[in-house]
Design a protein around this motif. Structure first.
Motif, mmCIF file in Angstrom:
data_model
loop_
_atom_site.group_PDB
_atom_site.id
_atom_site.type_symbol
_atom_site.label_atom_id
_atom_site.label_comp_id
_atom_site.label_asym_id
_atom_site.label_seq_id
_atom_site.Cartn_x
_atom_site.Cartn_y
_atom_site.Cartn_z
ATOM 1 N N TRP A 124 0.829 -1.216 0.000
ATOM 2 C CA TRP A 124 0.000 0.000 0.000
ATOM 3 C C TRP A 124 0.858 1.259 0.000
ATOM 4 O O TRP A 124 2.052 1.216 0.327
ATOM 5 N N LEU A 125 0.215 2.337 -0.409
ATOM 6 C CA LEU A 125 0.886 3.636 -0.466
ATOM 7 C C LEU A 125 0.327 4.503 0.660
ATOM 8 O O LEU A 125 -0.894 4.662 0.776
ATOM 9 N N GLU A 126 1.231 5.055 1.462
ATOM 10 C CA GLU A 126 0.786 5.876 2.613
ATOM 11 C C GLU A 126 0.746 7.343 2.217
ATOM 12 O O GLU A 126 1.742 7.887 1.716
ATOM 13 N N GLU A 127 -0.390 7.954 2.468
ATOM 14 C CA GLU A 127 -0.557 9.360 2.100
ATOM 15 C C GLU A 127 -0.644 10.218 3.361
ATOM 16 O O GLU A 127 -1.181 9.787 4.382
ATOM 17 N N ALA A 128 -0.084 11.409 3.309
ATOM 18 C CA ALA A 128 -0.290 12.390 4.386
ATOM 19 C C ALA A 128 -0.246 13.776 3.763
ATOM 20 O O ALA A 128 0.597 14.037 2.885
ATOM 21 N N ASP A 129 -1.144 14.634 4.160
ATOM 22 C CA ASP A 129 -1.229 16.013 3.650
ATOM 23 C C ASP A 129 -1.242 16.069 2.123
ATOM 24 O O ASP A 129 -0.567 16.896 1.498
ATOM 25 N N GLY A 130 -1.958 15.155 1.515
ATOM 26 C CA GLY A 130 -2.162 15.228 0.062
ATOM 27 C C GLY A 130 -1.015 14.710 -0.777
ATOM 28 O O GLY A 130 -1.002 14.923 -1.995
ATOM 29 N N LEU A 131 -0.050 14.032 -0.146
ATOM 30 C CA LEU A 131 1.056 13.450 -0.931
ATOM 31 C C LEU A 131 1.318 12.017 -0.481
ATOM 32 O O LEU A 131 1.100 11.680 0.687
ATOM 33 N N VAL A 132 1.822 11.203 -1.383
ATOM 34 C CA VAL A 132 2.258 9.862 -0.986
ATOM 35 C C VAL A 132 3.619 10.015 -0.319
ATOM 36 O O VAL A 132 4.546 10.587 -0.905
ATOM 37 N N ARG A 133 3.713 9.557 0.913
ATOM 38 C CA ARG A 133 4.974 9.733 1.674
ATOM 39 C C ARG A 133 5.808 8.455 1.708
ATOM 40 O O ARG A 133 7.026 8.516 1.736
ATOM 41 N N ARG A 134 5.114 7.314 1.797
ATOM 42 C CA ARG A 134 5.839 6.052 1.946
ATOM 43 C C ARG A 134 5.195 4.967 1.099
ATOM 44 O O ARG A 134 3.980 4.952 0.921
ATOM 45 N N VAL A 135 6.066 4.048 0.647
ATOM 46 C CA VAL A 135 5.588 2.879 -0.093
ATOM 47 C C VAL A 135 5.839 1.670 0.809
ATOM 48 O O VAL A 135 6.988 1.388 1.175
ATOM 49 N N HIS A 136 4.754 0.988 1.201
ATOM 50 C CA HIS A 136 4.884 -0.147 2.124
ATOM 51 C C HIS A 136 4.935 -1.455 1.350
ATOM 52 O O HIS A 136 4.103 -1.698 0.474
ATOM 53 N N LEU A 137 5.911 -2.288 1.694
ATOM 54 C CA LEU A 137 6.086 -3.565 0.999
ATOM 55 C C LEU A 137 5.399 -4.695 1.759
ATOM 56 O O LEU A 137 5.111 -4.561 2.958
ATOM 57 N N ARG A 138 5.183 -5.801 1.036
ATOM 58 C CA ARG A 138 4.495 -6.946 1.671
ATOM 59 C C ARG A 138 5.323 -7.549 2.807
ATOM 60 O O ARG A 138 4.777 -8.209 3.687
ATOM 61 N N ASP A 139 6.644 -7.346 2.800
ATOM 62 C CA ASP A 139 7.478 -7.927 3.863
ATOM 63 C C ASP A 139 7.507 -7.051 5.110
ATOM 64 O O ASP A 139 8.285 -7.285 6.037
ATOM 65 N N GLY A 140 6.684 -6.001 5.133
ATOM 66 C CA GLY A 140 6.587 -5.171 6.338
ATOM 67 C C GLY A 140 7.525 -3.972 6.337
ATOM 68 O O GLY A 140 7.418 -3.096 7.208
ATOM 69 N N THR A 141 8.446 -3.907 5.386
ATOM 70 C CA THR A 141 9.354 -2.752 5.318
ATOM 71 C C THR A 141 8.684 -1.634 4.500
ATOM 72 O O THR A 141 7.626 -1.827 3.915
ATOM 73 N N HIS A 142 9.329 -0.464 4.492
ATOM 74 C CA HIS A 142 8.795 0.611 3.645
ATOM 75 C C HIS A 142 9.935 1.428 3.052
ATOM 76 O O HIS A 142 11.093 1.332 3.498
ATOM 77 N N VAL A 143 9.605 2.199 2.030
ATOM 78 C CA VAL A 143 10.579 3.079 1.376
ATOM 79 C C VAL A 143 9.986 4.483 1.378
ATOM 80 O O VAL A 143 8.800 4.660 1.076
ATOM 81 N N GLU A 144 10.799 5.493 1.724
ATOM 82 C CA GLU A 144 10.333 6.898 1.682
ATOM 83 C C GLU A 144 10.251 7.319 0.210
ATOM 84 O O GLU A 144 11.126 6.977 -0.594
ATOM 85 N N ALA A 145 9.218 8.087 -0.109
ATOM 86 C CA ALA A 145 9.003 8.423 -1.523
ATOM 87 C C ALA A 145 8.991 9.927 -1.753
ATOM 88 O O ALA A 145 8.382 10.682 -0.992
ATOM 89 N N GLY A 146 9.698 10.367 -2.816
ATOM 90 C CA GLY A 146 9.538 11.734 -3.298
ATOM 91 C C GLY A 146 8.356 11.775 -4.264
ATOM 92 O O GLY A 146 7.410 12.530 -4.096
#
Ligand SMILES: Cc1cc2nc3c(=O)[nH]c(=O)nc-3n(C[C@H](O)[C@H](O)[C@H](O)COP(=O)(O)OP(=O)(O)OC[C@H]3O[C@@H](n4cnc5c(N)ncnc54)[C@H](O)[C@@H]3O)c2cc1C
Length: 464
Positions: free
Chosen positions: A239-261
């Motif tokens: 899933w993609l995590e959104e905050a204040d109208g932007l996607v902030r993080r990309v969550h992976l199935r293994d429980g980790t995440h990546v910060e997104a520009g």
């Protein structure tokens, strides 16, 4: 404006995601490519056949001369030479005759008219009907063309039954993988205008000489990694995590995440909606896009003990098989691939029965096949191979922009004006990349120009 310092996360390593990742890396943006499978290429990829140990494609993929963005992508990553070009089509007529279809010296759009006139399986009235049908179709630029099924249009214009079955069906079912009642007039026009009428090289068939994996696998990974991008295989996004109208993080199935520009979401239309953030996911345009209908494609892979024809390919005018491709000799025998588009009936047939039917058609067409022994066979069906270009589909294809400024969509199903093809996928990736660059203040044009429309075609039929 929002933060633009983080990396661009491209989700999905099919041609759309690869085109976005390659073009953004070329513009010196930091890119992370996340692909859920252990390989790149998506629907255009290879598998290892367990019995022969040979790397085979999920299905033969071809492109045409009018696919200018796909060609540009292949040249960018250095695989532009891995194709052979065929400017002659070999039609297997219903009586087994081989009709060779090639350009004359006349300028477009007349270059193919002598070839149409020579088709042995159409008589004089058929050919005149076909010429009239092609002329009328090329002129169909009215928006209503997007709402009418092509079989209805053919009836409305009195196209002879023979021409429908032996010409329109043959070309369009292969190009769009759909039956004529499930294709809009606009989609049919696009195929004929771009490939056959606009430019004399629009229809040149480009066939990879290597497995698809050699085109989009390690070559592209190396190309990206050498330029600083990260390629993460077996990295499914949840899933993609959104905050204040932007996607902030990309969550992976293994429980980790990546910060997104920025994020380019380049997964199939059947998969994208659950990944979207709340609030965007249930927008009517995305619900409609997820419901786009699909068509299957089946490939039958055959190894004979000898070559069964000296033709590099053949197009069957009637029968179950649509195209046959000669893939050359390997340790398992002489390898051929038969492609059956819109294979709703064939995918349900028992494997042996379908193989027997296809082999019988090959033996009927090619005398050398009659004594050849079939050593091994394999059938592969991709059930959601392409979206169906049904009437009304164009308005249900979303743009690459989304309501979240740092989230772009890409994929052959997004709005490109092209059917589900490698060209459509690459175009969507280039547009998504242009949008990312624009958000970061760079106005860069990545989309490649179409082949120019010949002056006579423009005069007779108007612009694209
Ligand atoms: C059998 C067959 C024959 C075809 N023949 C031709 C042809 O001859 N010529 C032609 O031009 N086109 C052909 N096509 C169509 C062409 O393959 C597609 O249009 C094109 O490859 C689509 O690319 P894409 O990137 O849009 O989607 P895909 O290739 O589907 O790529 C999407 C990627 O996203 C990944 N993904 C999905 N979910 C996630 C997740 N949660 N996290 C991370 N990654 C995820 C998938 O694994 C996949 O790699 C054919 C297709 C098929 C199936």
């Amino acid at each position: 404006m929002s933060d633009t310092s983080g990396p661009v996360i491209v989700v999905g390593g099919g041609l759309a995601g690869l085109a976005a990742a390659v073009s953004l890396t070329n513009q010196n943006l930091p890119v992370v490519l996340l692909e859920s499978r252990p390989r790149l290429g998506g629907r255009a990829s290879s598998i290892v056949d367990r019995e022969t140990g040979r790397t085979i494609d999920n299905c033969q993929h071809v492109s045409l001369g009018c696919c200018t963005n796909y060609r540009h992508f292949c040249e960018t990553v250095g695989v532009g030479d891995s194709f052979r070009y065929e400017s002659r089509l070999n039609f297997v007529a219903p009586d087994g005759r081989i009709d060779r279809f090639e350009s004359s010296v006349l300028p477009a759009p007349l270059h193919l008219f002598p070839a149409f006139r020579r088709l042995s399986y159409l008589d004089g009235p058929d050919r005149r009907g076909l010429a009239d049908g092609l002329r009328r179709l090329a002129g169909e630029r009215n928006p209503a063309a997007e709402r009418e099924p092509f079989d209805q249009w053919l009836r409305r214009h009195g196209q002879p039954e023979n021409v429908v079955r032996r010409f329109w069906h043959v070309v369009l079912v292969s190009a769009l993988s759909e039956s004529l009642d499930r294709v809009s007039v606009a989609a049919a026009r696009k195929v004929f205008y771009d490939a056959f009428l606009a430019h004399r090289h629009g229809w040149t068939v480009e066939i990879p000489t290597v497995p698809l994996d050699d085109l989009y696998g390690s070559v592209v990974t190396t190309w990206l990694e050498d330029r600083g991008a990260r390629v993460e295989l077996a990295s499914g996004v949840e899933w993609l995590e959104e905050a204040d109208g932007l996607v902030r993080r990309v969550h992976l199935r293994d429980g980790t995440h990546v910060e997104a520009g920025d994020v380019v979401l380049a997964v199939p239309h059947t998969r994208f909606r659950p990944l979207l953030p709340n609030g965007v996911r249930d927008r009517p345009e995305y619900v409609a896009a997820e419901a786009l209908e699909t068509a299957p494609i089946t490939s039958v892979h055959l190894w004979f003990d000898r070559p069964v024809t000296d033709l590099p390919h053949a197009v069957f005018v009637e029968g179950t098989s649509h195209w046959l491709f000669d893939r050359g000799r390997d340790e398992a025998g002489h390898y051929y691939q038969v492609v059956i588009s819109a294979s709703r009936t064939e995918r349900a047939a028992p494997r042996e029965e379908l193989t027997e039917q296809v082999v019988a058609e090959i033996r009927a067409a090619f005398p050398d096949a009659r004594d050849a022994e079939l050593l091994h066979s394999r059938r592969i069906t991709e059930h959601d191979a392409v979206f169906s270009p049904l009437p009304g589909t164009e308005s249900r294809r979303p743009t690459q922009w989304t309501p979240l400024p740092n989230l772009q969509l890409a994929g052959d199903w997004t709005r490109t004006g092209w059917p589900a093809t490698m060209e459509g996928a690459v175009r969507s990736g280039y547009v998504a990349a242009e949008n990312v660059l624009a958000r970061r203040g760079q106005s860069v044009s990545l989309l490649q120009p179409d082949l120019p429309v010949a002056w006579l075609s423009r005069l007779l039929f108007g612009p694209r």
